[in-house]
Write a protein that holds these residues in place. Structure first.
Motif, short mmCIF file in Angstrom:
data_model
loop_
_atom_site.label_atom_id
_atom_site.label_comp_id
_atom_site.label_asym_id
_atom_site.label_seq_id
_atom_site.Cartn_x
_atom_site.Cartn_y
_atom_site.Cartn_z
N LEU A 187 -19.52 45.77 13.02
CA LEU A 187 -18.45 45.14 12.24
C LEU A 187 -17.08 45.42 12.84
CD1 LEU A 187 -19.65 45.95 8.59
CD2 LEU A 187 -20.15 43.92 9.97
N SER A 188 -16.95 46.59 13.47
CA SER A 188 -15.66 46.98 14.06
C SER A 188 -15.28 46.12 15.26
CB SER A 188 -15.71 48.46 14.48
OG SER A 188 -15.96 49.29 13.36
N ARG A 220 -15.24 42.92 15.37
CA ARG A 220 -14.41 41.79 14.90
C ARG A 220 -13.95 42.08 13.47
NH1 ARG A 220 -18.89 36.87 14.18
NH2 ARG A 220 -20.24 37.96 12.70
N CYS A 263 -15.38 43.43 6.68
CA CYS A 263 -15.91 42.08 6.48
C CYS A 263 -14.86 41.13 5.91
CB CYS A 263 -17.12 42.12 5.55
SG CYS A 263 -18.61 42.84 6.28
N ASN A 320 -13.19 39.86 9.83
CA ASN A 320 -13.77 38.53 10.02
C ASN A 320 -14.81 38.31 8.92
OD1 ASN A 320 -15.33 36.27 10.88
ND2 ASN A 320 -14.68 36.62 12.99
N LYS A 352 -17.14 36.32 8.62
CA LYS A 352 -18.51 36.07 9.08
C LYS A 352 -19.31 37.35 9.24
CE LYS A 352 -17.92 31.53 11.21
NZ LYS A 352 -18.15 30.69 12.41
N ASN A 353 -18.62 38.50 9.18
CA ASN A 353 -19.33 39.77 9.17
C ASN A 353 -20.23 39.91 7.95
OD1 ASN A 353 -18.40 40.81 11.60
ND2 ASN A 353 -16.65 41.87 10.67
N LEU A 383 -24.12 49.42 10.22
CA LEU A 383 -23.43 48.22 10.69
C LEU A 383 -21.99 48.47 11.15
CD1 LEU A 383 -24.60 45.63 8.01
CD2 LEU A 383 -25.05 45.49 10.46
N LEU A 405 -23.71 38.74 8.71
CA LEU A 405 -24.47 39.76 9.41
C LEU A 405 -24.95 40.84 8.45
CD1 LEU A 405 -25.47 41.11 12.02
CD2 LEU A 405 -23.21 42.14 12.27
#
Length: 270
Positions: free
Chosen positions: A50-51, A53, A138, A56, A58-59, A46, A62
């Motif tokens: 993830l990088s 955003r 995250c 964030n 909201k990661n 991931l 995901l």
């Protein structure tokens, strides 16, 4: 002629299922290996996404989409109650009991419901790469538990930002995990934060992990009841009310914890 590697591989394929079914100790260590390896592998996979955003929260949603399947591999089933309290779009301080490192698997099931939520963790977790780096991307908040002044500063700064963005903050107020069949005394930090920021406390209770025991080297399949209680308001409270708020929260959580234990005992007896 088969190579030594092929022979060893075939032997492992034949022996592993036998050991898994016959040895509780092997099954305990094997399940934790699967858990840790899969979380680390998913974190690495991931990382590029993830990088895009960084920081964030909201990661986490995901990440949970990919990681919540680990529970199925381990034979764990999480049942959420009080969903309506958890899914409200508001900032709050979530306090939950802490029994094992597998608590995070329950959180992976909850993140799609919470949507915007981050976690307070000890700084040592950051260095457990790739998981630590993935958690940082995250938006996980790392604190130095040995430096209370630094920890308070980090949390106070973070709380204001989370309040503005309506992000939930997850804290384990026991500090250290205990799988002893009870909820241990709380530390005051989360409750000081909630009162100072005038944010509600949202208790979350994981039922006892009857299927897990480090002493007995037991890690069986199991059902976990996750109960979200109604939020406890801190409006109008001051520092003198911290102790009472903390005890009221813990008493409510203990009541649910023990009720869930009785329910699981009845469930297992069927």
């Amino acid at each position: 002629m088969a190579s030594y590697f092929e022979v060893i591989l075939v032997c492992c394929i034949l022996v592993l299922p036998f050991l898994y079914e016959t040895s509780r100790t092997f099954r305990y260590h094997f399940k934790f290996f699967v858990y840790c390896f899969t979380v680390l592998l998913n974190s690495a996979l991931l990382m590029p996404i993830l990088s895009l955003r960084p920081r964030n929260v909201k990661n986490f949603v995901l990440a949970s989409w990919l990681c919540h399947h680990i529970s199925t591999l381990l034979g764990l089933r999480w049942e959420l109650r009080g969903r309506e309290h958890l899914e409200r779009d508001r900032a709050c301080i979530i306090v939950a009991n802490h029994q094992s490192s597998i608590d995070i698997l329950g959180m992976f099931d909850l993140w799609p419901v919470m949507e915007k939520c981050t976690v307070v963790a000890k700084k040592e977790i950051f260095y457990a790469w790739p998981f630590g780096l993935g958690a940082w991307l995250c938006g996980m908040i790392f604190i130095d538990r040995m430096n209370s002044e630094s920890a308070r500063s980090v949390l106070n700064n973070a709380t204001q930002k989370l309040k503005e963005k309506k992000v939930k903050l997850w804290i384990f107020p026991e500090g250290t995990r205990h799988n002893t069949g009870e909820i241990h005394p709380f530390k005051k930090g989360a409750f000081h934060m909630a009162i100072k920021a005038q944010l509600p406390i949202l208790p979350v209770v994981f039922s006892p992990y009857y299927f897990l025991s480090a002493e007995e080297k037991k890690f069986d399949s199991g059902r976990i009841l996750v109960t979200t209680l109604p939020a406890i308001s801190t409006e109008g409270l001051g520092t003198d009310d911290v102790e009472e708020l903390m005890q009221r929260t813990r008493n409510a959580m203990c009541e649910v914890f023990h009720a869930a234990n009785l329910e699981n005992q009845t469930y297992l007896a069927r």
